[in-house]
Scaffold this motif. Structure first.
Motif, short mmCIF file in Angstrom:
data_model
loop_
_atom_site.label_atom_id
_atom_site.label_comp_id
_atom_site.label_asym_id
_atom_site.label_seq_id
_atom_site.Cartn_x
_atom_site.Cartn_y
_atom_site.Cartn_z
N ALA A 186 -0.33 17.68 -4.91
CA ALA A 186 -0.85 16.52 -5.63
C ALA A 186 0.16 16.04 -6.67
CB ALA A 186 -2.18 16.86 -6.30
N GLY A 187 0.80 16.98 -7.35
CA GLY A 187 1.81 16.59 -8.33
C GLY A 187 3.06 16.05 -7.67
N ALA A 188 3.49 16.68 -6.58
CA ALA A 188 4.74 16.29 -5.93
C ALA A 188 4.64 14.92 -5.27
CB ALA A 188 5.14 17.34 -4.89
N THR A 189 3.46 14.53 -4.79
CA THR A 189 3.32 13.22 -4.14
C THR A 189 2.97 12.11 -5.12
OG1 THR A 189 1.00 13.70 -3.62
CG2 THR A 189 2.62 14.18 -1.91
N ALA A 190 2.95 12.43 -6.41
CA ALA A 190 2.57 11.42 -7.40
C ALA A 190 3.79 10.84 -8.09
CB ALA A 190 1.64 12.05 -8.45
N SER A 236 0.80 -1.22 0.00
CA SER A 236 0.00 0.00 0.00
C SER A 236 0.84 1.27 0.00
CB SER A 236 -0.92 0.01 1.22
OG SER A 236 -0.17 0.13 2.42
N SER A 237 2.16 1.17 0.09
CA SER A 237 2.98 2.36 0.27
C SER A 237 2.93 3.29 -0.94
CB SER A 237 4.43 1.97 0.59
OG SER A 237 4.98 1.16 -0.43
N VAL A 238 3.04 2.72 -2.14
CA VAL A 238 3.04 3.54 -3.35
C VAL A 238 1.69 4.24 -3.53
CG1 VAL A 238 3.18 3.48 -5.87
CG2 VAL A 238 4.79 2.15 -4.49
N LEU A 239 0.62 3.45 -3.46
CA LEU A 239 -0.72 4.01 -3.61
C LEU A 239 -1.01 5.01 -2.50
CD1 LEU A 239 -3.53 4.03 -4.95
CD2 LEU A 239 -4.13 2.08 -3.50
N GLY A 240 -0.51 4.75 -1.30
CA GLY A 240 -0.79 5.62 -0.18
C GLY A 240 -0.25 7.03 -0.38
N VAL A 241 0.99 7.14 -0.81
CA VAL A 241 1.59 8.46 -1.00
C VAL A 241 0.86 9.22 -2.10
CG1 VAL A 241 3.68 9.69 -1.68
CG2 VAL A 241 3.84 7.72 -0.15
N MET A 242 0.52 8.53 -3.18
CA MET A 242 -0.21 9.19 -4.27
C MET A 242 -1.58 9.67 -3.80
SD MET A 242 -1.26 7.73 -8.05
CE MET A 242 0.44 7.62 -8.59
N SER A 243 -2.21 8.90 -2.92
CA SER A 243 -3.56 9.25 -2.47
C SER A 243 -3.57 10.49 -1.58
CB SER A 243 -4.17 8.07 -1.69
OG SER A 243 -4.28 6.93 -2.52
#
Length: 296
Positions: A211-215, A29-36
């Motif tokens: 939003a852009g920086a955490t994606a 869940s780490s990748v999806l979590g940061v993007m979310s």
């Protein structure tokens, strides 16, 4: 919902209730979590961002070109070697932030539709990735950066700890700082917030930049990010939502994926279940909105 699902899976699925499985859920869940996180901030502020997946691809490509030694990689070396870790992160964050600034300026300053602008960004940023790469890949990432991606601490990868840290930090920002409280107010009633003397445009642009920086940590996750945000209790109408709820939504999706893998079910079941969860979350949100209006 998360606790209920984990309890049901632990009861019905053999070998599900073990520390290794729970660690795998957190890791996945780490990748999806940061993007979310960034996506949730924008939605809470009453807007949306469809470009996060393509921004992730461009950020990853930028880092790959700089620090990979094969394919289209330039094989850039820094001394001492550990400098490549913060520099690679800074490059990825900068690429995402630049796209966020462009989106934020067009949406906030020029009053253009967030849906149209971020959908266009989803398309042109993905196209830019193909143009820059020429359809080729960057290979053999520098060992120092690979170490950063695979290092484990207390049984979990470092990236998972970073994701948890990001959720804690941004949860505090959302709940305890003027910026976070203003985002919620803007999502609830942008006009009233502006009349209260709050700098609405500045806060919205910052939200798009975040939003852009955490994606910059994953590709192919746009729908899952929206699903996690909605399941986590963030209203698509804006003004309602918390990041701990979003993280619970992320873990719930990861737990469902893990259970499907353990039961050896076809991957298509994942999409069906995720879609039904999103539908249930949207219906619940609509029901809560109706209750609030009646009680107001």
């Amino acid at each position: 919902m998360l606790v209920f699902v984990l309890a049901v899976f632990s009861t019905l699925i053999p070998n599900f209730f073990q520390l290794g499985i729970f660690a795998n859920i957190v890791e996945a869940s780490s990748v999806l979590g940061v993007m979310s996180i960034g996506l949730a901030l924008v939605i809470i502020a009453g807007h949306m961002d469809l470009s996060v997946e393509s921004v992730a691809a461009l950020s990853a490509m930028a880092v790959g070109i700089m620090f990979c030694s094969s394919g289209i990689g330039l094989g850039l070396q820094l001394h001492p070697d550990w400098l490549m870790v913060p520099v690679s992160l800074a490059v990825a964050l900068a690429v995402g932030a630049i796209i966020g600034v462009i989106n934020g300026f067009l949406i906030v300053r020029l009053q253009m539709s967030a849906f149209i602008i971020t959908l266009a960004s989803y398309i042109w940023v993905r196209g830019l990735v193909l143009v820059v790469s020429g359809g080729r890949s960057a290979q053999d990432l520098a060992p120092t950066i690979r170490w950063f991606g695979i290092q484990r601490l207390a049984g979990l990868p470092l990236t998972a700890w970073i994701a948890v840290g990001c959720f804690v930090a941004f949860s505090l920002i959302l709940a305890k700082t003027p910026f976070g409280r203003h985002l919620v107010m803007i999502g609830g009633n942008e006009t009233a917030t502006f009349r209260a003397g709050i700098r609405v445009n500045r806060n919205l642009i910052i939200a798009f930049v975040l939003a852009g920086a955490t994606a910059n940590l994953g590709v192919g996750l746009l729908f899952n990010a929206f699903a996690a945000v909605v399941i986590g209790g963030v209203s698509l109408k804006g003004g309602v939502g918390t990041l701990p709820g979003v993280y619970a939504g992320v873990l719930l999706l990861s737990a469902i994926n893990t259970a499907i893998n353990l039961m050896a079910l076809p991957a298509n079941f994942t999409q069906v279940i995720h879609g039904l969860l999103v539908l249930a979350a949207v219906l619940l949100d609509a029901f809560k909105q109706t209750i609030r209006q009646r009680l107001a």
